[in-house]
Every structure is written in structure tokens, then in C-alpha cells.
Design an enzyme around this catalytic site. Structure first.
Site, mmCIF file in Angstrom:
data_model
loop_
_atom_site.group_PDB
_atom_site.id
_atom_site.type_symbol
_atom_site.label_atom_id
_atom_site.label_comp_id
_atom_site.label_asym_id
_atom_site.label_seq_id
_atom_site.Cartn_x
_atom_site.Cartn_y
_atom_site.Cartn_z
ATOM 1 N N LYS A 13 0.999 -1.327 0.076
ATOM 2 C CA LYS A 13 0.114 0.042 -0.042
ATOM 3 C C LYS A 13 0.899 1.441 0.064
ATOM 4 C CE LYS A 13 -1.350 0.182 4.903
ATOM 5 N NZ LYS A 13 0.093 0.747 5.412
ATOM 6 N N ARG A 88 -6.250 2.796 11.880
ATOM 7 C CA ARG A 88 -5.520 1.505 12.177
ATOM 8 C C ARG A 88 -6.518 0.722 12.829
ATOM 9 N NH1 ARG A 88 -0.180 1.730 9.663
ATOM 10 N NH2 ARG A 88 0.992 0.082 10.563
ATOM 11 N N ARG A 127 12.193 -6.107 2.852
ATOM 12 C CA ARG A 127 11.855 -4.761 2.491
ATOM 13 C C ARG A 127 13.062 -3.868 2.895
ATOM 14 N NH1 ARG A 127 6.357 -2.395 4.197
ATOM 15 N NH2 ARG A 127 6.798 -2.727 6.262
ATOM 16 N N ARG A 161 14.057 -1.745 8.109
ATOM 17 C CA ARG A 161 13.407 -0.799 9.260
ATOM 18 C C ARG A 161 13.675 -1.949 10.707
ATOM 19 N NH1 ARG A 161 7.504 0.514 7.284
ATOM 20 N NH2 ARG A 161 6.934 -0.398 9.225
ATOM 21 N N ARG A 172 2.947 -7.901 13.863
ATOM 22 C CA ARG A 172 2.434 -6.916 13.302
ATOM 23 C C ARG A 172 1.171 -7.339 12.543
ATOM 24 N NH1 ARG A 172 7.166 -4.494 10.169
ATOM 25 N NH2 ARG A 172 5.664 -3.158 9.232
HETATM 26 P P1 AMP Z 1 3.825 1.556 9.162
HETATM 27 O O1 AMP Z 1 4.798 2.094 8.411
HETATM 28 O O2 AMP Z 1 2.334 1.847 8.487
HETATM 29 O O3 AMP Z 1 3.969 0.071 9.076
HETATM 30 O O4 AMP Z 1 4.059 1.886 10.437
HETATM 31 C C1 AMP Z 1 4.971 1.418 11.433
HETATM 32 C C2 AMP Z 1 4.468 1.510 12.800
HETATM 33 O O5 AMP Z 1 4.075 2.740 13.253
HETATM 34 C C3 AMP Z 1 3.318 0.595 13.249
HETATM 35 O O6 AMP Z 1 3.717 -0.887 13.331
HETATM 36 C C4 AMP Z 1 2.685 0.987 14.649
HETATM 37 O O7 AMP Z 1 3.483 0.744 15.492
HETATM 38 C C5 AMP Z 1 2.844 2.682 14.073
HETATM 39 N N1 AMP Z 1 1.789 3.173 13.232
HETATM 40 C C6 AMP Z 1 1.627 3.920 12.117
HETATM 41 N N2 AMP Z 1 0.292 4.253 11.930
HETATM 42 C C7 AMP Z 1 -0.220 3.948 13.050
HETATM 43 C C8 AMP Z 1 -1.608 4.198 13.628
HETATM 44 N N3 AMP Z 1 -2.534 4.861 12.610
HETATM 45 N N4 AMP Z 1 -2.109 4.111 14.781
HETATM 46 C C9 AMP Z 1 -1.093 3.245 15.608
HETATM 47 N N5 AMP Z 1 -0.028 3.022 15.425
HETATM 48 C C10 AMP Z 1 0.662 3.309 14.131
#
Ligand code: AMP
Length: 218
Positions: A13, A88, A127, A161, A172
Site C-alpha cells: 500500500k 488502524r 523490505r 526497518r 504486526r
Molecule cells: P507502517 O509504516 O504503516 O507499517 O507503521 C509502522 C508502525 O508505526 C506501526 O507498526 C505502528 O507501531 C505505528 N503506526 C503507524 N500508523 C499507526 C496508526 N494509525 N495507529 C497506531 N500506530 C501506528
């Protein structure tokens, strides 16, 4: 155009959001990227978020709401936005609805990028991201043309990451199933969910999304 992108970690995404951003000329708002910037800058929100992020848990709804409220007030969102990573969970989805109701600009479509579990694992474990421009690569499927150098901006700061290791990835994905997957029903009930097959050629997936976004209600 006001879009919410839904999809498990590794569904592609983020990559699709970047492609749509340049096509529609509206910003991608990635809450993961915003949080990582806060962590790097050592802000209070960043310090509070880091532990949850490293463990693959969700950051608190309160921190996220402050962040998204501030970001949606920026000028570049006037013609719309692509939300990548927010909401989320159901509580965040209600908060987003409330925020957007204040300006009478509701979400017009929620796109679910659908990919099966085993493929997700391999995608995330491989990734790589560029620290300078956020371009995304995969060491198995789509590595940079020259190892450790970003095709897009030439930076050699290509990194994996901290939360992209197998144990955290599995966690996750579980968090996604429990907290985020219910949003599929939430947006289906509103009549604005669009389901996209997330396996296949990147360009084909982008085209499938564009086809779904034609003739959106205002
Ligand atoms: P992502 O890059 O979208 O995979 O986000 C990485 C991490 O950031 C996630 O595993 C969460 O710990 C945190 N995170 C990102 N967006 C949110 C959200 N909307 N609500 C809570 N935690 C978030």
C-alpha cells in the site's frame, strides 16, 4: 480526492500510495513515516511512540489523532489526500470521520489491497527503504539496480526497518488481523470499500486502483 488505503504490512500500500500521489497530485500521508520522523527528531511524541513501534504494537490513539489532525490542516491537503496507515482501528476510523465532518469533506473511498499471509511475510522480511526519499525496495523481488544505492535519489542510505524482522512481522500481522481488518467491514457498511487484488504487476495494480477511483461521489 480523499482516500483511505487499507492493507496489511507488506501489501504494497505504501508503494501504491506513492504512485497515486504523483498521478493525482495529492499528498500521501503515511503515519508510519510521520512517526519515524518524530522518532529520528527525538520529539516527545517520538519517544512515546518508539517502544510500541519497535514491538510491532499500535501507538496510542491520542498521539495518532494529534498527529493526523495537524497534518490534515496543512495546505497541501486542500485538494485531497491518500491516507496510508491511518486509521488502524475502529476508534481511529470514528475520529477520522469526526475530523472530516468538521470540514464537510468525508472519506470518498477506502481501498483494500488484498494479499495472502505467506506472501506478506516474505515481502516484509525483504523490505528495504531509502532514508533520504522513502523509496521502497525488496531484496528478493525488486532490489535497487546498484546494490545499496537508491535508484530514485542516489543516496547510499538504504536500510531495513527495525520492525521488519520475522518475529515482529508476525506480531504486526496479528495486530493487523485483530485491530485493522475490522475496518474492512466498517467501510463496506458505508458502501465505500473497494477491494483490489494486491498480487501481480505493480503497474496493473495501480491501474486497477485508478479504475476504481473513477467517478467517485463528491
Ligand atoms: P507502517 O509504516 O504503516 O507499517 O507503521 C509502522 C508502525 O508505526 C506501526 O507498526 C505502528 O507501531 C505505528 N503506526 C503507524 N500508523 C499507526 C496508526 N494509525 N495507529 C497506531 N500506530 C501506528
Amino acid at each position: 480526492m480523499r482516500i483511505v488505503l487499507l492493507g496489511a504490512p507488506g501489501s504494497g500500500k505504501g508503494t501504491q500510495a506513492q504512485r497515486l500521489t504523483s498521478f493525482y497530485n495529492i499528498p500521501q500521508i503515511s503515519t508510519g513515516d510521520l512517526l519515524r520522523a518524530e522518532v529520528s527528531a527525538g520529539t516527545v511524541a517520538g519517544l512515546q511512540a518508539k517502544q510500541a513501534m519497535d514491538a510491532g504494537n499500535l501507538v496510542s490513539n491520542a498521539i495518532m489523532l494529534d498527529m493526523i489532525r495537524g497534518r490534515l490542516q496543512e495546505k497541501d491537503t486542500q485538494n485531497g489526500f491518500i491516507l496510508d496507515g491511518y486509521p488502524r482501528n475502529i476508534s481511529q476510523a470514528h475520529s477520522l470521520d469526526d475530523l472530516l465532518a468538521e470540514i464537510d469533506k468525508p472519506v470518498q473511498a477506502s481501498l483494500l489491497i488484498d494479499v495472502e499471509f505467506d506472501i506478506l511475510l516474505k515481502r516484509i522480511a525483504g523490505r528495504l527503504s531509502c532514508k533520504s526519499c522513502n523509496a521502497v525496495y525488496n531484496q528478493y523481488y525488486s532490489p535497487p539496480q546498484t546494490a545499496d544505492t537508491c535508484d530514485n535519489c542516489g543516496s547510499s542510505d538504504i536500510f531495513q526497518r527495525a520492525d521488519d524482522n520475522e518475529e515482529t512481522i508476525r506480531h504486526r500481522l496479528t495486530v493487523y488481523q485483530q485491530s485493522t481488518a475490522p475496518l474492512v467491514e466498517f467501510y463496506t457498511e458505508k458502501g465505500i470499500l473497494k477491494r483490489i487484488n494486491g498480487i501481480g504487476d505493480m503497474e496493473d495494480i495501480t491501474n486497477a486502483i485508478k479504475a476504481e477511483l473513477e467517478n467517485l461521489p463528491a
